[in-house]
Design a protein around this motif. Structure first.
Motif, PDB file in Angstrom:
ATOM      1  N   ILE A 163       0.851  -1.297   0.066  1.00  0.00           N
ATOM      2  CA  ILE A 163       0.097  -0.073  -0.021  1.00  0.00           C
ATOM      3  C   ILE A 163       0.817   1.409  -0.195  1.00  0.00           C
ATOM      4  O   ILE A 163       0.648   2.366  -0.901  1.00  0.00           O
ATOM      5  N   LYS A 164       1.781   1.281   0.707  1.00  0.00           N
ATOM      6  CA  LYS A 164       2.850   2.337   0.945  1.00  0.00           C
ATOM      7  C   LYS A 164       3.447   2.595  -0.372  1.00  0.00           C
ATOM      8  O   LYS A 164       3.561   3.934  -0.839  1.00  0.00           O
ATOM      9  N   LEU A 165       3.889   1.670  -1.293  1.00  0.00           N
ATOM     10  CA  LEU A 165       4.262   1.999  -2.537  1.00  0.00           C
ATOM     11  C   LEU A 165       3.421   2.445  -3.644  1.00  0.00           C
ATOM     12  O   LEU A 165       3.739   3.465  -4.412  1.00  0.00           O
ATOM     13  N   VAL A 166       1.917   1.983  -3.398  1.00  0.00           N
ATOM     14  CA  VAL A 166       1.020   2.615  -4.314  1.00  0.00           C
ATOM     15  C   VAL A 166       1.098   4.175  -4.089  1.00  0.00           C
ATOM     16  O   VAL A 166       0.997   4.891  -5.024  1.00  0.00           O
ATOM     17  N   GLU A 167       0.847   4.240  -2.642  1.00  0.00           N
ATOM     18  CA  GLU A 167       0.650   5.811  -2.343  1.00  0.00           C
ATOM     19  C   GLU A 167       1.976   6.616  -2.766  1.00  0.00           C
ATOM     20  O   GLU A 167       1.778   7.899  -3.031  1.00  0.00           O
ATOM     21  N   GLN A 168       3.066   5.940  -2.639  1.00  0.00           N
ATOM     22  CA  GLN A 168       4.307   6.655  -3.074  1.00  0.00           C
ATOM     23  C   GLN A 168       4.502   7.187  -4.483  1.00  0.00           C
ATOM     24  O   GLN A 168       4.558   8.188  -4.698  1.00  0.00           O
ATOM     25  N   ALA A 169       3.774   6.186  -5.274  1.00  0.00           N
ATOM     26  CA  ALA A 169       3.625   6.503  -6.627  1.00  0.00           C
ATOM     27  C   ALA A 169       2.903   7.520  -7.002  1.00  0.00           C
ATOM     28  O   ALA A 169       3.311   8.460  -7.724  1.00  0.00           O
ATOM     29  N   LYS A 170       1.943   7.583  -6.418  1.00  0.00           N
ATOM     30  CA  LYS A 170       0.765   8.690  -6.536  1.00  0.00           C
ATOM     31  C   LYS A 170       1.605  10.074  -6.067  1.00  0.00           C
ATOM     32  O   LYS A 170       1.256  11.002  -6.634  1.00  0.00           O
ATOM     33  N   ARG A 171       2.044  10.057  -4.882  1.00  0.00           N
ATOM     34  CA  ARG A 171       2.914  11.160  -4.568  1.00  0.00           C
ATOM     35  C   ARG A 171       3.840  11.776  -5.553  1.00  0.00           C
ATOM     36  O   ARG A 171       3.996  13.067  -5.860  1.00  0.00           O
ATOM     37  N   ILE A 172       4.575  10.920  -6.019  1.00  0.00           N
ATOM     38  CA  ILE A 172       5.691  11.429  -6.912  1.00  0.00           C
ATOM     39  C   ILE A 172       4.954  11.789  -8.336  1.00  0.00           C
ATOM     40  O   ILE A 172       5.387  13.021  -8.926  1.00  0.00           O
ATOM     41  N   GLU A 173       4.146  11.264  -8.842  1.00  0.00           N
ATOM     42  CA  GLU A 173       3.225  11.988  -9.852  1.00  0.00           C
ATOM     43  C   GLU A 173       2.590  13.243  -9.586  1.00  0.00           C
ATOM     44  O   GLU A 173       3.038  13.937 -10.419  1.00  0.00           O
ATOM     45  N   GLU A 174       2.181  13.115  -8.466  1.00  0.00           N
ATOM     46  CA  GLU A 174       1.622  14.684  -8.102  1.00  0.00           C
ATOM     47  C   GLU A 174       2.578  15.676  -7.930  1.00  0.00           C
ATOM     48  O   GLU A 174       2.638  16.772  -8.114  1.00  0.00           O
ATOM     49  N   ALA A 175       3.961  15.308  -7.805  1.00  0.00           N
ATOM     50  CA  ALA A 175       4.999  16.060  -7.540  1.00  0.00           C
ATOM     51  C   ALA A 175       5.526  16.643  -8.828  1.00  0.00           C
ATOM     52  O   ALA A 175       6.206  17.598  -8.695  1.00  0.00           O
ATOM     53  N   GLY A 176       5.030  15.826  -9.967  1.00  0.00           N
ATOM     54  CA  GLY A 176       5.567  16.473 -11.140  1.00  0.00           C
ATOM     55  C   GLY A 176       6.276  15.648 -11.943  1.00  0.00           C
ATOM     56  O   GLY A 176       6.913  15.984 -13.042  1.00  0.00           O
ATOM     57  N   ALA A 177       6.572  14.322 -11.475  1.00  0.00           N
ATOM     58  CA  ALA A 177       7.517  13.406 -12.338  1.00  0.00           C
ATOM     59  C   ALA A 177       6.692  12.884 -13.519  1.00  0.00           C
ATOM     60  O   ALA A 177       5.637  12.868 -13.637  1.00  0.00           O
ATOM     61  N   CYS A 178       7.771  12.738 -14.631  1.00  0.00           N
ATOM     62  CA  CYS A 178       7.004  12.414 -15.820  1.00  0.00           C
ATOM     63  C   CYS A 178       6.769  10.923 -16.082  1.00  0.00           C
ATOM     64  O   CYS A 178       5.965  10.333 -17.059  1.00  0.00           O
ATOM     65  N   SER A 179       7.470  10.224 -15.342  1.00  0.00           N
ATOM     66  CA  SER A 179       7.126   8.705 -15.279  1.00  0.00           C
ATOM     67  C   SER A 179       7.966   7.843 -13.980  1.00  0.00           C
ATOM     68  O   SER A 179       8.733   8.878 -13.292  1.00  0.00           O
ATOM     69  N   ILE A 180       7.907   6.953 -13.724  1.00  0.00           N
ATOM     70  CA  ILE A 180       8.336   6.263 -12.457  1.00  0.00           C
ATOM     71  C   ILE A 180       8.745   4.999 -12.767  1.00  0.00           C
ATOM     72  O   ILE A 180       8.068   4.152 -13.495  1.00  0.00           O
TER      73      ILE A 180
END
Ligand code: KIV
Length: 283
Positions: A163-180
């Motif tokens: 769950i933590k990883l799913v949340e981290q991915a969303k936060r990184i996307e929201e911070a402006g990353a173009c991909s993960i």
């Protein structure tokens, strides 16, 4: 023609898989571009693959820039990502922007990648992408955080950790990353991160559901044999071929059987050879 982030977004939407490999040198880059690889990562794994360190920690910005420049020369028409090495972005947003900028300015990279998912990393992603630089996040098994992760272990193997990883991915996307890039997680975790993402998700050891796949090229061609992760498929035995070639060459040189034939020697006309010998003999 070189693909852009718009192409990768379109590929994601169309369900076309993105082909992604690491690369550290000019020659290998040439072969990867000829093969039509979509994205190349000059990973800080070059510390182990190219420089022979046991970890990626000693890798410097100068190491990364020199090898990224070489890869760019070999693959001028491939989307190129420079990997931020240890301590090139952890200290402050300002340092992170200026080191990310070096990849773009000095090595003509298209994007940078940085590991981690903490509050400070989100700030770095905001800062670097705010400076106009495409930024790829990297979560899961992040080697620069191996100490905190308790070693180089697969991540997200409990429900809470997943769950933590799913949340981290969303936060990184929201911070402006173009991909993960998601590394070393069970396939179901890769799948759920991918399902929820509005940006391309690349996986290495993260199962088959991500929008694209990355491998370390030296693993998949059978060159790096110090350690091979479970998820690596070997497409060639270049290490074995190199070993055979170097051994055969050593044997022939020692036996005096290379070079002997006309095929591997420069020629001189009989008349010039005769004249040459005559001069030598009369000296
Ligand atoms: O440095 C690298 O090559 C990487 C991959 C292992 C994901 O970051």
């Amino acid at each position: 023609m070189k693909k852009t982030i718009l192409d990768f977004n379109r590929m994601k939407d169309a369900g076309e898989r993105i082909v992604f490999l690491t690369c550290y040198d000019y020659l290998t880059a040439k072969y990867q571009e000829r093969a039509g690889v979509d994205m190349i990562l000059v990973g800080d794994s070059l510390g182990m693959v190219l420089l022979g360190y046991d970890t990626t920690f000693p890798v410097t910005m100068d190491d990364m820039i020199r090898q990224s420049q070489a890869v760019r020369r070999g693959a001028p028409d491939t989307f190129l990502i420079g990997d931020m090495p240890y301590m090139s972005y952890q200290v402050s947003d300002e340092e992170a922007i200026s080191n990310a900028g070096r990849f773009i300015k000095e090595a003509l990279c298209d994007c940078i990648k940085l590991e981690g998912a903490g509050v400070d990393i989100l700030s770095r992603i905001r800062a670097i992408s705010g400076a106009g630089i495409l930024t790829m996040g990297h979560i899961g098994l992040t080697p620069q955080f191996a100490g905190q992760l308790g070693g180089y272990k697969a991540q997200g193997r409990s429900a809470d950790a997943a769950i933590k990883l799913v949340e981290q991915a969303k936060r990184i996307e929201e911070a402006g990353a173009c991909s993960i890039l998601v590394e070393g997680v069970p396939a179901i975790v890769g799948r759920e991160i991918t399902k929820r993402a509005e940006i391309p998700i690349l996986g290495i050891g993260a199962g088959s559901y991500t929008h694209g796949q990355l491998l370390i090229y030296a693993d998949m061609v059978g060159m790096y044999d110090n350690f091979t992760p479970k998820f690596v498929k070997k497409y060639a035995d270049i290490g074995g071929e190199l070993q055979k070639a170097f051994t055969a060459y050593s044997e022939e040189v020692r036996a005096g059987s290379f070079p002997v034939d006309a095929e591997h020697s420069y020629k001189i006309s009989d008349a010039e050879a005769e004249k040459f010998m005559e001069i030598l003999e009369n000296q």
